[in-house]
Design a protein around this motif. Structure first.
Motif, PDB file in Angstrom:
ATOM      1  N   VAL A  78      40.602  36.572  40.961  1.00 33.32           N
ATOM      2  CA  VAL A  78      39.766  37.774  41.040  1.00 33.32           C
ATOM      3  C   VAL A  78      40.208  38.817  40.022  1.00 33.32           C
ATOM      4  O   VAL A  78      39.418  39.710  39.673  1.00 33.32           O
ATOM      5  CB  VAL A  78      39.795  38.387  42.458  1.00 33.32           C
ATOM      6  CG1 VAL A  78      39.292  37.393  43.482  1.00 33.32           C
ATOM      7  CG2 VAL A  78      41.189  38.881  42.825  1.00 33.32           C
ATOM      8  N   VAL A  79      41.444  38.723  39.531  1.00 32.53           N
ATOM      9  CA  VAL A  79      41.949  39.724  38.594  1.00 32.53           C
ATOM     10  C   VAL A  79      41.206  39.663  37.257  1.00 32.53           C
ATOM     11  O   VAL A  79      40.669  40.687  36.802  1.00 32.53           O
ATOM     12  CB  VAL A  79      43.472  39.579  38.415  1.00 32.53           C
ATOM     13  CG1 VAL A  79      43.969  40.510  37.316  1.00 32.53           C
ATOM     14  CG2 VAL A  79      44.183  39.897  39.723  1.00 32.53           C
ATOM     15  N   PRO A  80      41.155  38.503  36.559  1.00 31.46           N
ATOM     16  CA  PRO A  80      40.379  38.484  35.306  1.00 31.46           C
ATOM     17  C   PRO A  80      38.899  38.784  35.514  1.00 31.46           C
ATOM     18  O   PRO A  80      38.262  39.388  34.645  1.00 31.46           O
ATOM     19  CB  PRO A  80      40.596  37.059  34.770  1.00 31.46           C
ATOM     20  CG  PRO A  80      41.080  36.257  35.919  1.00 31.46           C
ATOM     21  CD  PRO A  80      41.810  37.206  36.799  1.00 31.46           C
ATOM     22  N   ILE A  81      38.354  38.375  36.659  1.00 32.06           N
ATOM     23  CA  ILE A  81      36.951  38.711  36.942  1.00 32.06           C
ATOM     24  C   ILE A  81      36.787  40.217  37.089  1.00 32.06           C
ATOM     25  O   ILE A  81      35.825  40.812  36.594  1.00 32.06           O
ATOM     26  CB  ILE A  81      36.467  37.980  38.213  1.00 32.06           C
ATOM     27  CG1 ILE A  81      36.510  36.463  38.020  1.00 32.06           C
ATOM     28  CG2 ILE A  81      35.062  38.417  38.588  1.00 32.06           C
ATOM     29  CD1 ILE A  81      36.161  35.671  39.265  1.00 32.06           C
ATOM     30  N   GLY A  82      37.761  40.846  37.762  1.00 33.26           N
ATOM     31  CA  GLY A  82      37.717  42.289  37.942  1.00 33.26           C
ATOM     32  C   GLY A  82      37.857  43.055  36.639  1.00 33.26           C
ATOM     33  O   GLY A  82      37.324  44.155  36.492  1.00 33.26           O
ATOM     34  N   ILE A  83      38.582  42.485  35.663  1.00 29.70           N
ATOM     35  CA  ILE A  83      38.722  43.141  34.359  1.00 29.70           C
ATOM     36  C   ILE A  83      37.399  43.090  33.594  1.00 29.70           C
ATOM     37  O   ILE A  83      36.971  44.074  32.991  1.00 29.70           O
ATOM     38  CB  ILE A  83      39.853  42.488  33.545  1.00 29.70           C
ATOM     39  CG1 ILE A  83      41.206  42.738  34.229  1.00 29.70           C
ATOM     40  CG2 ILE A  83      39.879  43.019  32.127  1.00 29.70           C
ATOM     41  CD1 ILE A  83      42.361  42.039  33.542  1.00 29.70           C
ATOM     42  N   GLN A  84      36.761  41.922  33.613  1.00 28.46           N
ATOM     43  CA  GLN A  84      35.526  41.748  32.864  1.00 28.46           C
ATOM     44  C   GLN A  84      34.339  42.431  33.544  1.00 28.46           C
ATOM     45  O   GLN A  84      33.524  43.078  32.889  1.00 28.46           O
ATOM     46  CB  GLN A  84      35.233  40.248  32.692  1.00 28.46           C
ATOM     47  CG  GLN A  84      36.246  39.507  31.848  1.00 28.46           C
ATOM     48  CD  GLN A  84      36.280  40.010  30.411  1.00 28.46           C
ATOM     49  OE1 GLN A  84      35.255  40.391  29.858  1.00 28.46           O
ATOM     50  NE2 GLN A  84      37.459  40.002  29.811  1.00 28.46           N
TER      51      GLN A  84
END
Length: 493
Positions: free
Chosen positions: A404-410
């Motif tokens: 969820v972290v890279p998704i949250g960044i993008q």
């Protein structure tokens, strides 16, 4: 202090026992010192690599008479470019945005010499300590006039004399005119050596491109200048004021700093939760196999053992991660004090009390949730093989939750990230990555409440599984049998 038979002293003694037991081991100190040892060995290896790499002496046999000077100029230009790159990168820590722009302009106008002169004007100490990166290859004069006479040198049968010392000729770059124009060959007995081949490819390519443009009023240099001068699409944020940050409403790297900081906190949270939970699991399995848990149960409650181990390994995890925390804090403080003022200000704003407070809260809840779960699984394992079988699905789930972290960044407004905030397995990481976008307070509180209730439930369930796994000796097979008979209502064979 004891409440209804629940002893805080026994919890403390179990926590101290687990903590001191690990601290006394050599492996703990290797883990604690590994960041400093790794940094030291990295610097030592880099220094030794630079000092131990021998100079590669090469020559150019230019039968066309057109390329030897150009190759030498290419080597000098490459060294100049590397020096400029190093100068610009190292100056990021000593110059502000305006000074870096001026430095880039000086380098563009006058090269490395002008860049060093500009730094000297600013009173920086870098020009005295700065060293131009040394070339991997050193051009030497031809030891023989033709290819046949040069072969013994290339094969290593004869040596060349450089500054009065005998050296090996590492390679020979040969240019000659073929049926289709200029050709090049690089002779060497080292199959992995690039030597001068990349420089030769560049000048031959430039010749072909220049010939292509020669039949028209166009030129390759003008083409590149026009391409580089093409306008770039500018990203703007209408919520920013015209004078904010000196960049107007343009979206810059500074705008991404809060997300990157939150991502760093999430990654650190994942690492500490995983390492602490895994230590709890291995401690549980080891003490169960050694019958140490049965001795503890003679005078201690199940819940006290659970809480004591959670506290002890939590302290151990924090102690083992302390070097990374210290190194990160020192680096961050150094950058804030000596780095770019705008980036330093953005970092200071990003690491807010709000982020730190919620990080601590969700770290505690996430650690209790996953730690109790791992301990419960450990109490069911009868061997290390059982441990791998039980823990693999949880590790996979924990890793997937981190996605969820890279998704949250993008895409910070992603519905998936928002949903993950209310799932106990992913809530600690999802909430942290959402904080820079100021989610509603009720969502944060709801997420924390769900995680708290889930942690309480997991502790209760872990206590039951712990009791069954340790006292009954049922282990994983016992749980399977219980599930078949009690849940599936199947008769035992």
């Amino acid at each position: 202090m004891s409440v209804s038979g629940f002893s805080a002293r026994r919890i403390y003694l179990i926590a101290r026992r687990d903590f001191i037991g690990y601290v006394k081991t050599l492996g703990f100190w290797i883990t604690v010192l590994s960041p400093f040892l790794g940094l030291g060995f990295g610097l030592l290896a880099s220094t030794m690599s630079l000092k131990s790499s021998p100079a590669r002496y090469v020559s150019i046999l230019d039968e066309t008479g057109r390329y030897d000077g150009r190759i030498e100029a290419e080597i000098i230009a490459r060294q100049e470019w590397m020096g400029e790159a190093v100068l610009q990168q190292t100056s990021r820590f000593t110059l502000d945005a305006k000074q870096r722009t001026a430095l880039d302009g000086a380098i563009k106008a006058g090269g490395l010499t002008a860049g060093k002169a500009y730094l000297a004007e600013q009173g920086k100490s870098l020009p005295q300590s700065f060293k131009l990166p040394e070339s991997e290859v050193v051009l030497v004069a031809l030891p023989a006039p033709n290819l046949d006479a040069l072969m013994p040198y290339i094969k290593g049968e004869q040596s060349i004399i450089v500054d009065g010392h005998a050296q090996k000729l590492s390679g020979l770059l040969q240019f000659f005119d073929g049926p289709d124009g200029a050709q090049a060959k690089y002779w060497t007995i080292n199959p992995s050596a690039e030597g001068l081949s990349q420089f030769a490819n560049r000048v031959l390519r430039d010749d072909v491109v220049g010939e292509y443009f020669s039949g028209s009023p166009l030129s390759y240099d003008n083409y590149r200048q026009a391409r580089d001068a093409a306008p770039k699409t500018q990203k703007l944020n209408p919520l920013k004021t015209a004078g904010e940050g000196g960049d107007g409403q343009a979206i810059t790297m500074i705008d991404k700093i809060p997300l990157l900081v939150a991502a760093g906190f999430s990654a650190f949270l994942w690492l500490t939760i995983f390492s602490g939970s895994y230590m709890l699991l291995m401690s549980m399995v080891e003490e169960k196999i050694n019958k140490a848990l049965e001795m503890l149960l003679a005078s201690t409650r199940f819940t006290e053992i659970l809480m004591g181990k959670l506290l002890g390994v939590a302290a151990l995890t924090i102690a083992s991660m302390a070097p990374w925390i210290i190194m990160g804090a020192v680096g961050l403080i150094g950058f804030i004090l000596y780095g770019d003022a705008a980036i330093a200000s953005a970092l200071t704003d990003a690491i807010s009390m709000k982020l730190i407070s919620f990080f601590v809260v969700f770290f505690i809840l996430g650690y209790i949730f996953y730690g109790s779960l791992f301990m419960a699984l450990g109490s069911l394992a009868e061997s290390m093989q059982d441990t791998q079988t039980l823990v693999t699905p949880i590790v996979i789930l924990l890793t997937l939750c981190m996605m969820v972290v890279p998704i949250g960044i993008q895409t910070p407004d992603s519905a998936l990230v928002r949903l993950a905030s209310f799932i106990p397995f992913s809530a600690p990481f999802a909430i942290l990555i959402r904080l820079p976008n100021d989610p509603p307070l009720w969502e944060i509180l709801l997420s924390g409440t769900i995680l708290l209730l889930s942690s309480i439930f997991v502790v209760w369930l872990a206590s039951k599984m712990f009791r069954y796994g340790v006292l009954s000796g049922g282990g994983l097979n016992g749980v399977k049998a219980w599930f078949k008979t009690k849940v599936l209502r199947r008769k035992s064979a």
